[in-house]
Scaffold this motif. Structure first.
Motif, PDB file in Angstrom:
ATOM      1  N   VAL A 133       0.844  -1.195   0.000  1.00 42.87           N
ATOM      2  CA  VAL A 133       0.000   0.000   0.000  1.00 42.87           C
ATOM      3  C   VAL A 133       0.880   1.246   0.000  1.00 42.87           C
ATOM      4  CG1 VAL A 133      -1.755   1.276   1.291  1.00 42.87           C
ATOM      5  CG2 VAL A 133      -1.904  -1.196   1.107  1.00 42.87           C
ATOM      6  N   SER A 134       2.017   1.188   0.690  1.00 43.00           N
ATOM      7  CA  SER A 134       2.950   2.326   0.690  1.00 43.00           C
ATOM      8  C   SER A 134       3.488   2.594  -0.705  1.00 43.00           C
ATOM      9  CB  SER A 134       4.110   2.063   1.649  1.00 43.00           C
ATOM     10  OG  SER A 134       3.665   2.082   2.973  1.00 43.00           O
ATOM     11  N   ARG A 135       3.720   1.542  -1.457  1.00 46.48           N
ATOM     12  CA  ARG A 135       4.183   1.732  -2.841  1.00 46.48           C
ATOM     13  C   ARG A 135       3.095   2.388  -3.686  1.00 46.48           C
ATOM     14  NH1 ARG A 135       6.203  -3.661  -1.600  1.00 46.48           N
ATOM     15  NH2 ARG A 135       8.422  -3.450  -1.171  1.00 46.48           N
ATOM     16  N   ILE A 136       1.847   1.975  -3.464  1.00 44.97           N
ATOM     17  CA  ILE A 136       0.730   2.588  -4.183  1.00 44.97           C
ATOM     18  C   ILE A 136       0.612   4.061  -3.806  1.00 44.97           C
ATOM     19  CG2 ILE A 136      -1.791   2.594  -4.426  1.00 44.97           C
ATOM     20  CD1 ILE A 136      -1.662  -0.478  -3.983  1.00 44.97           C
ATOM     21  N   LEU A 137       0.729   4.345  -2.513  1.00 46.45           N
ATOM     22  CA  LEU A 137       0.623   5.729  -2.046  1.00 46.45           C
ATOM     23  C   LEU A 137       1.812   6.571  -2.508  1.00 46.45           C
ATOM     24  CD1 LEU A 137      -0.824   5.066   1.509  1.00 46.45           C
ATOM     25  CD2 LEU A 137      -2.025   6.011  -0.472  1.00 46.45           C
ATOM     26  N   THR A 138       2.969   5.944  -2.683  1.00 43.66           N
ATOM     27  CA  THR A 138       4.115   6.654  -3.245  1.00 43.66           C
ATOM     28  C   THR A 138       3.790   7.110  -4.659  1.00 43.66           C
ATOM     29  OG1 THR A 138       5.689   5.383  -1.929  1.00 43.66           O
ATOM     30  CG2 THR A 138       6.557   6.470  -3.887  1.00 43.66           C
ATOM     31  N   LEU A 139       3.200   6.209  -5.450  1.00 42.76           N
ATOM     32  CA  LEU A 139       2.801   6.580  -6.809  1.00 42.76           C
ATOM     33  C   LEU A 139       1.799   7.723  -6.799  1.00 42.76           C
ATOM     34  CD1 LEU A 139       2.448   3.165  -8.667  1.00 42.76           C
ATOM     35  CD2 LEU A 139       3.991   5.042  -9.231  1.00 42.76           C
ATOM     36  N   GLU A 140       0.846   7.666  -5.855  1.00 43.72           N
ATOM     37  CA  GLU A 140      -0.134   8.749  -5.770  1.00 43.72           C
ATOM     38  C   GLU A 140       0.541  10.077  -5.440  1.00 43.72           C
ATOM     39  OE1 GLU A 140      -4.174  10.178  -3.439  1.00 43.72           O
ATOM     40  OE2 GLU A 140      -3.341   8.206  -2.981  1.00 43.72           O
ATOM     41  N   ALA A 141       1.443  10.062  -4.463  1.00 43.51           N
ATOM     42  CA  ALA A 141       2.125  11.296  -4.069  1.00 43.51           C
ATOM     43  C   ALA A 141       2.958  11.847  -5.225  1.00 43.51           C
ATOM     44  CB  ALA A 141       3.002  11.055  -2.843  1.00 43.51           C
ATOM     45  N   ALA A 144      -9.495  -1.255  -2.509  1.00 43.55           N
ATOM     46  CA  ALA A 144     -10.190  -0.603  -3.625  1.00 43.55           C
ATOM     47  C   ALA A 144     -10.178   0.925  -3.530  1.00 43.55           C
ATOM     48  CB  ALA A 144     -11.621  -1.110  -3.741  1.00 43.55           C
ATOM     49  N   ASP A 145     -10.518   1.477  -2.375  1.00 44.83           N
ATOM     50  CA  ASP A 145     -10.577   2.939  -2.260  1.00 44.83           C
ATOM     51  C   ASP A 145      -9.198   3.563  -2.384  1.00 44.83           C
ATOM     52  OD1 ASP A 145     -13.309   3.090  -2.044  1.00 44.83           O
ATOM     53  OD2 ASP A 145     -13.309   3.040   0.146  1.00 44.83           O
ATOM     54  N   THR A 146      -8.209   2.996  -1.698  1.00 44.80           N
ATOM     55  CA  THR A 146      -6.847   3.517  -1.770  1.00 44.80           C
ATOM     56  C   THR A 146      -6.344   3.459  -3.204  1.00 44.80           C
ATOM     57  OG1 THR A 146      -6.402   2.758   0.480  1.00 44.80           O
ATOM     58  CG2 THR A 146      -4.492   3.217  -0.905  1.00 44.80           C
ATOM     59  N   ALA A 192      -5.321   6.574  -5.849  1.00 44.77           N
ATOM     60  CA  ALA A 192      -3.967   6.584  -6.405  1.00 44.77           C
ATOM     61  C   ALA A 192      -3.997   6.467  -7.920  1.00 44.77           C
ATOM     62  CB  ALA A 192      -3.143   5.445  -5.804  1.00 44.77           C
ATOM     63  N   LEU A 193      -4.840   5.580  -8.436  1.00 46.08           N
ATOM     64  CA  LEU A 193      -4.914   5.405  -9.890  1.00 46.08           C
ATOM     65  C   LEU A 193      -5.459   6.635 -10.589  1.00 46.08           C
ATOM     66  CD1 LEU A 193      -6.061   1.704 -10.103  1.00 46.08           C
ATOM     67  CD2 LEU A 193      -3.971   2.641 -11.091  1.00 46.08           C
ATOM     68  N   VAL A 194      -6.457   7.281  -9.994  1.00 46.36           N
ATOM     69  CA  VAL A 194      -6.990   8.500 -10.613  1.00 46.36           C
ATOM     70  C   VAL A 194      -5.900   9.568 -10.672  1.00 46.36           C
ATOM     71  CG1 VAL A 194      -8.595  10.415 -10.292  1.00 46.36           C
ATOM     72  CG2 VAL A 194      -9.420   8.085 -10.130  1.00 46.36           C
ATOM     73  N   ALA A 195      -5.139   9.735  -9.585  1.00 46.44           N
ATOM     74  CA  ALA A 195      -4.050  10.717  -9.580  1.00 46.44           C
ATOM     75  C   ALA A 195      -2.984  10.349 -10.606  1.00 46.44           C
ATOM     76  CB  ALA A 195      -3.434  10.823  -8.189  1.00 46.44           C
ATOM     77  N   LEU A 196      -2.632   9.074 -10.660  1.00 43.24           N
ATOM     78  CA  LEU A 196      -1.606   8.602 -11.592  1.00 43.24           C
ATOM     79  C   LEU A 196      -2.062   8.757 -13.042  1.00 43.24           C
ATOM     80  CD1 LEU A 196       1.167   7.130 -11.617  1.00 43.24           C
ATOM     81  CD2 LEU A 196      -0.109   5.000 -11.701  1.00 43.24           C
ATOM     82  N   MET A 197      -3.271   8.325 -13.323  1.00 47.68           N
ATOM     83  CA  MET A 197      -3.790   8.410 -14.682  1.00 47.68           C
ATOM     84  C   MET A 197      -3.980   9.870 -15.100  1.00 47.68           C
ATOM     85  SD  MET A 197      -3.917   5.272 -15.518  1.00 47.68           S
ATOM     86  CE  MET A 197      -5.060   4.812 -16.773  1.00 47.68           C
ATOM     87  N   ASP A 206     -11.202   0.852 -12.385  1.00 48.88           N
ATOM     88  CA  ASP A 206     -12.594   0.443 -12.491  1.00 48.88           C
ATOM     89  C   ASP A 206     -13.401   1.572 -13.136  1.00 48.88           C
ATOM     90  OD1 ASP A 206     -12.791   2.309 -10.459  1.00 48.88           O
ATOM     91  OD2 ASP A 206     -13.489   0.902  -8.945  1.00 48.88           O
ATOM     92  N   GLU A 207     -14.676   1.308 -13.340  1.00 53.81           N
ATOM     93  CA  GLU A 207     -15.540   2.278 -14.013  1.00 53.81           C
ATOM     94  C   GLU A 207     -15.628   3.592 -13.240  1.00 53.81           C
ATOM     95  OE1 GLU A 207     -19.913   1.571 -14.297  1.00 53.81           O
ATOM     96  OE2 GLU A 207     -19.404   1.312 -16.417  1.00 53.81           O
ATOM     97  N   ASP A 208     -15.642   3.495 -11.906  1.00 52.39           N
ATOM     98  CA  ASP A 208     -15.727   4.705 -11.093  1.00 52.39           C
ATOM     99  C   ASP A 208     -14.488   5.582 -11.265  1.00 52.39           C
ATOM    100  OD1 ASP A 208     -18.183   3.893 -10.167  1.00 52.39           O
ATOM    101  OD2 ASP A 208     -17.430   3.109  -8.270  1.00 52.39           O
ATOM    102  N   ALA A 209     -13.320   4.961 -11.332  1.00 53.81           N
ATOM    103  CA  ALA A 209     -12.091   5.735 -11.522  1.00 53.81           C
ATOM    104  C   ALA A 209     -12.069   6.386 -12.900  1.00 53.81           C
ATOM    105  CB  ALA A 209     -10.865   4.840 -11.349  1.00 53.81           C
ATOM    106  N   LEU A 210     -12.458   5.639 -13.928  1.00 58.03           N
ATOM    107  CA  LEU A 210     -12.408   6.159 -15.291  1.00 58.03           C
ATOM    108  C   LEU A 210     -13.460   7.231 -15.565  1.00 58.03           C
ATOM    109  CD1 LEU A 210     -11.691   2.890 -17.268  1.00 58.03           C
ATOM    110  CD2 LEU A 210     -10.090   4.731 -16.724  1.00 58.03           C
ATOM    111  N   SER A 211     -14.480   7.297 -14.724  1.00 59.73           N
ATOM    112  CA  SER A 211     -15.507   8.312 -14.924  1.00 59.73           C
ATOM    113  C   SER A 211     -15.247   9.568 -14.106  1.00 59.73           C
ATOM    114  CB  SER A 211     -16.882   7.737 -14.577  1.00 59.73           C
ATOM    115  OG  SER A 211     -16.948   7.419 -13.202  1.00 59.73           O
ATOM    116  N   ASP A 212     -14.101   9.652 -13.455  1.00 53.90           N
ATOM    117  CA  ASP A 212     -13.750  10.837 -12.675  1.00 53.90           C
ATOM    118  C   ASP A 212     -13.663  12.048 -13.600  1.00 53.90           C
ATOM    119  OD1 ASP A 212     -12.547  11.894 -10.013  1.00 53.90           O
ATOM    120  OD2 ASP A 212     -11.138  12.558 -11.570  1.00 53.90           O
ATOM    121  N   MET A 213     -14.314  13.135 -13.208  1.00 56.76           N
ATOM    122  CA  MET A 213     -14.355  14.330 -14.061  1.00 56.76           C
ATOM    123  C   MET A 213     -12.955  14.922 -14.259  1.00 56.76           C
ATOM    124  SD  MET A 213     -17.319  14.607 -15.228  1.00 56.76           S
ATOM    125  CE  MET A 213     -17.144  16.175 -16.023  1.00 56.76           C
TER     126      MET A 213
END
Length: 183
Positions: free
Chosen positions: A42-50, A86-88, A92-97, A117-124
């Protein structure tokens, strides 16, 4: 145990208050110091987000390459698929993408696309980033990349259908009465 928990929580605090550079550094240190800890992936995922929120494509790419060279990228991709995170992962994926789309880095964008997922890809914000990335690709003389970025955007009817689905799920969750707990 207290040191590792404190380090992880401090990284979360840095992320929450917008000190993304400090958060990325602390999460990387945590994952390197405690590679077997439950929070290491999870720290690696959060590193990507940061790093994504910093908007430094070079650092993001270098970090992903470092994960690959150390053999941690497979663990990261497995964690991105895990519903327990899922939430974390979605944040992170929305920020990365968002960062990859804004930079018109289609190759890196597509690399992480299967984990969204669909929720991430539909982020405005992500849809606006795809629009900006497409415009940047046009300015750079890459019309095919621009077209692909534009096609990845979710449009009105798609967004309405996704929002209707989310509302239906939320309504069913709210309609379920809480279980009675005796005092």
């Amino acid at each position: 145990g207290a040191r590792s928990e404190g380090m992880y929580q401090l990284g979360l605090c840095y992320l929450e208050i917008g000190q993304f550079s400090s958060a990325a550094e602390l999460f990387q240190t945590f994952a390197d110091t405690y590679p077997e800890h439950d929070y290491a992936t999870v720290s690696r995922i959060l590193t990507l987000e940061a790093l994504a929120r910093l908007g430094d494509d070079a650092q993001m790419t270098a970090y992903v390459e470092r994960l690959e060279s150390r053999g941690h990228f497979g663990q990261l991709t497995e964690a991105l698929k895990d519903p327990a995170h899922a939430d974390t992962c979605r944040h992170a994926l929305v920020a990365l993408m968002d960062a990859y789309a804004q930079a018109a880095d289609l190759e890196s964008y597509k690399r992480f696309l299967p984990f969204c997922d669909e929720d991430a890809l539909s982020d405005m914000g992500l849809n606006y980033a795809l629009l900006d990335g497409g415009d940047l690709a046009v300015e750079q003389g890459r019309p095919l990349d621009a077209l692909q970025l534009y096609r990845l955007m979710k449009t009105g009817p798609e967004l309405i259908a996704i929002c209707d689905r989310r509302l239906a799920v939320l309504k069913t969750e709210l309609d379920i009465p809480l279980p009675w707990v005796p005092l």
